[in-house]
Design an enzyme around this catalytic site. Structure first.
Site, PDB file in Angstrom:
ATOM      1  CB  SER A   1      -1.045   0.160   1.418  1.00 43.50           C
ATOM      2  OG  SER A   1      -1.469   1.343   1.374  1.00 43.50           O
TER       3      SER A   1
ATOM      4  CE1 TYR B   1      -3.985  -2.008   4.917  1.00 39.38           C
ATOM      5  CE2 TYR B   1      -2.891  -0.051   4.044  1.00 39.38           C
ATOM      6  CZ  TYR B   1      -3.745  -1.258   4.067  1.00 39.38           C
ATOM      7  OH  TYR B   1      -3.972  -1.334   2.864  1.00 39.38           O
TER       8      TYR B   1
HETATM    9  N1  LIG Z   1      -8.674  -0.273  -1.678  1.00 35.74           N
HETATM   10  C1  LIG Z   1      -7.492   0.540  -1.536  1.00 35.74           C
HETATM   11  O1  LIG Z   1      -7.770   1.588  -1.824  1.00 35.74           O
HETATM   12  C2  LIG Z   1      -6.114  -0.539  -1.211  1.00 35.74           C
HETATM   13  C3  LIG Z   1      -5.027   0.461  -1.091  1.00 35.74           C
HETATM   14  C4  LIG Z   1      -3.878  -0.061  -0.669  1.00 35.74           C
HETATM   15  C5  LIG Z   1      -3.620  -1.483  -0.636  1.00 35.74           C
HETATM   16  N2  LIG Z   1      -5.055  -2.343  -0.658  1.00 35.74           N
HETATM   17  C6  LIG Z   1      -4.819  -3.731  -0.413  1.00 35.74           C
HETATM   18  O2  LIG Z   1      -5.402  -4.399  -1.361  1.00 35.74           O
HETATM   19  C7  LIG Z   1      -5.764  -5.586  -0.825  1.00 35.74           C
HETATM   20  C8  LIG Z   1      -7.369  -5.931  -1.153  1.00 35.74           C
HETATM   21  O3  LIG Z   1      -7.989  -4.671  -0.872  1.00 35.74           O
HETATM   22  P1  LIG Z   1      -9.477  -4.601  -1.266  1.00 35.74           P
HETATM   23  O4  LIG Z   1      -9.649  -3.044  -1.477  1.00 35.74           O
HETATM   24  O5  LIG Z   1      -9.751  -5.307  -2.377  1.00 35.74           O
HETATM   25  O6  LIG Z   1     -10.355  -5.093   0.148  1.00 35.74           O
HETATM   26  P2  LIG Z   1     -11.529  -5.816   0.185  1.00 35.74           P
HETATM   27  O7  LIG Z   1     -11.977  -5.518   1.699  1.00 35.74           O
HETATM   28  O8  LIG Z   1     -12.759  -5.498  -0.824  1.00 35.74           O
HETATM   29  O9  LIG Z   1     -11.192  -7.626  -0.068  1.00 35.74           O
HETATM   30  C9  LIG Z   1     -10.349  -8.033   1.233  1.00 35.74           C
HETATM   31  C10 LIG Z   1     -10.540  -9.499   1.168  1.00 35.74           C
HETATM   32  O10 LIG Z   1      -9.890 -10.121   2.138  1.00 35.74           O
HETATM   33  C11 LIG Z   1     -10.638 -11.090   2.930  1.00 35.74           C
HETATM   34  N3  LIG Z   1      -9.978 -11.162   4.036  1.00 35.74           N
HETATM   35  C12 LIG Z   1      -9.904 -10.266   5.269  1.00 35.74           C
HETATM   36  N4  LIG Z   1      -9.399 -11.213   6.235  1.00 35.74           N
HETATM   37  C13 LIG Z   1      -8.823 -12.229   5.820  1.00 35.74           C
HETATM   38  C14 LIG Z   1      -8.211 -13.639   6.427  1.00 35.74           C
HETATM   39  N5  LIG Z   1      -7.895 -13.522   7.828  1.00 35.74           N
HETATM   40  N6  LIG Z   1      -8.190 -14.450   5.588  1.00 35.74           N
HETATM   41  C15 LIG Z   1      -8.577 -14.847   4.439  1.00 35.74           C
HETATM   42  N7  LIG Z   1      -9.395 -13.701   3.910  1.00 35.74           N
HETATM   43  C16 LIG Z   1      -9.477 -12.521   4.452  1.00 35.74           C
HETATM   44  C17 LIG Z   1     -12.010 -10.474   2.906  1.00 35.74           C
HETATM   45  O11 LIG Z   1     -12.944 -11.182   3.413  1.00 35.74           O
HETATM   46  C18 LIG Z   1     -11.996  -9.528   1.634  1.00 35.74           C
HETATM   47  O12 LIG Z   1     -12.805 -10.462   0.716  1.00 35.74           O
HETATM   48  C19 LIG Z   1      -5.518  -5.552   0.564  1.00 35.74           C
HETATM   49  O13 LIG Z   1      -4.462  -6.242   1.081  1.00 35.74           O
HETATM   50  C20 LIG Z   1      -5.497  -4.106   0.839  1.00 35.74           C
HETATM   51  O14 LIG Z   1      -4.707  -3.922   1.981  1.00 35.74           O
HETATM   52  C21 LIG Z   1      -6.103  -1.517  -0.886  1.00 35.74           C
END
Ligand SMILES: NC(=O)c1ccc[n+]([C@@H]2O[C@H](COP(=O)([O-])OP(=O)(O)OC[C@H]3O[C@@H](n4cnc5c(N)ncnc54)[C@H](O)[C@@H]3O)[C@@H](O)[C@H]2O)c1
Length: 255
Positions: A146, A161
Site C-alpha cells: 500500500s 496498517y
Molecule cells: N482499496 C484500496 O484503496 C487499497 C489500497 C492499498 C492497498 N490495498 C490492499 O489491497 C488488498 C485488497 O483490498 P480490497 O480493497 O480489495 O479490500 P476488500 O475488503 O474488498 O477485500 C479484502 C478481502 O480479504 C478477505 N480477508 C480479510 N481477512 C482475511 C483472512 N484472515 N483470511 C482470508 N481472507 C481475508 C476479506 O474477506 C475480503 O474478501 C488488501 O491487502 C489491501 O490492504 C487496498
C-alpha cells in the site's frame, strides 16, 4: 519451464470474495484470459465467486474458505486446489484488513490482529505455495502492499496498517532474492485509494472530496487499475522483474 499459450496454469488469489474488491476483479480478469483459479477467503462468499467464474468464463475455479493466518486452513484450501486444478504458477496475496485508528488511540489487540492477517497471513500462504513453485522451477508471486507503507500512512489507514504493509514489502524483497534461482519472481504492488469497501465501507459521494483532494489524477483508483498491472506481473513475460514495488496510486506519491 515455458508455458503454452492459453495454458497459464492455476493462479491462487487470496481475498477474492469481496464483491467490489481487488481480488475478485483480478480473478475475473485472469479467468477471462484462461487461467484456472484457486480462491482463498475467510468469507464463504468465496465459493459463489468461484462458481461465477466457472459459469461466466468456463474455467476451472475452486473456492476455499480459509483464514490466511491459520496454516491448517490454508493447507486444506491449497490441497483442494492441488487435487482439482493444474499446477499453481501464480500466487496473489490480496487478502487484508485496514486500520484507520491513529497511534494515540490504537491498542495492542488491533496491532496483533492487523499484523496477523496482513503480514503473518501473507507469510503463511507463501510458505504453503512457494515451495511447490520452486520445485517446478516456475512461479509468480505478487503481494498487495500500500502507499501507506511508503508515505507514513494512507488516505484512510494509519500506522499499524502501514507497518503491516511495510512487513509485506520487506518480506517480498527478501523472498525474491531467495527464490530467484528457482525461477520464482516475487513483487509488491502498492495501490492507493482504490474504490472498494476496505476503507470503512463504500466511498459515498459525501466522502469523495476528502479523498480526491489528495489525488493529483483527480479520480479514485479502480480495481481494474490494479488488476491490469497484476495480470502483467503474474504473466510469463514478467520473468525479469523481481523484488520490485509498483505504485498504482494516482500520483499520491511520486517516486
Ligand atoms: N482499496 C484500496 O484503496 C487499497 C489500497 C492499498 C492497498 N490495498 C490492499 O489491497 C488488498 C485488497 O483490498 P480490497 O480493497 O480489495 O479490500 P476488500 O475488503 O474488498 O477485500 C479484502 C478481502 O480479504 C478477505 N480477508 C480479510 N481477512 C482475511 C483472512 N484472515 N483470511 C482470508 N481472507 C481475508 C476479506 O474477506 C475480503 O474478501 C488488501 O491487502 C489491501 O490492504 C487496498
Amino acid at each position: 519451464m515455458t508455458l503454452d499459450a492459453g495454458h497459464q496454469g492455476t493462479a491462487v488469489i487470496t481475498g477474492a470474495a469481496s464483491r467490489r474488491g481487488i481480488g475478485r476483479a483480478l480473478a475475473a480478469r485472469l479467468a477471462a484470459a484462461g487461467w484456472a483459479l484457486g480462491l482463498l477467503d475467510i468469507d464463504p462468499e468465496v465459493e459463489r465467486a468461484a462458481e461465477e467464474l466457472r459459469t461466466e468464463h468456463g474455467v476451472d475455479a475452486v473456492g476455499a474458505v480459509a483464514d490466511i493466518a491459520d496454516p491448517a486452513s490454508v493447507d486444506a484450501g491449497v490441497s483442494a486446489f492441488e487435487a482439482r486444478l493444474p499446477p499453481v504458477t501464480a500466487l496473489v496475496n490480496s487478502a487484508g484488513v485496514s486500520s484507520p485508528v491513529p497511534f494515540s488511540d490504537v491498542d495492542l489487540a488491533t496491532w496483533e490482529r492487523v499484523m496477523r492477517i496482513n503480514a503473518t497471513g501473507t507469510f503463511v500462504v507463501c510458505k504453503r505455495v512457494v515451495p511447490g513453485m520452486a520445485d517446478r522451477r516456475y512461479g509468480r508471486v505478487v503481494s498487495l502492499g500500500s502507499t501507506a507503507m511508503q508515505n507514513g500512512g494512507g488516505t484512510y489507514s494509519k500506522s499499524v496498517y502501514a507497518a503491516s504493509k511495510g512487513a509485506i514489502e520487506a518480506f517480498s524483497r527478501a523472498l525474491a532474492l531467495e527464490v530467484a534461482p528457482s525461477g520464482v519472481t516475487v513483487n509488491t504492488v502498492a495501490p492507493a485509494t482504490i474504490d472498494t469497501d476496505i476503507m470503512g465501507g463504500r466511498i459515498t459521494d459525501d466522502r469523495k472530496p476528502a479523498f480526491l483532494s489528495q489525488l493529483p489524477v483527480g479520480r479514485l483508483g479502480t480495481t481494474r487499475d490494479v488488476a491490469a498491472l497484476v495480470e502483467f506481473l503474474v504473466g510469463e513475460d514478467a520473468g525479469y522483474i523481481t523484488g520490485a514495488t509498483y505504485n498504482v496510486n494516482g500520483g499520491l506519491r511520486i517516486g
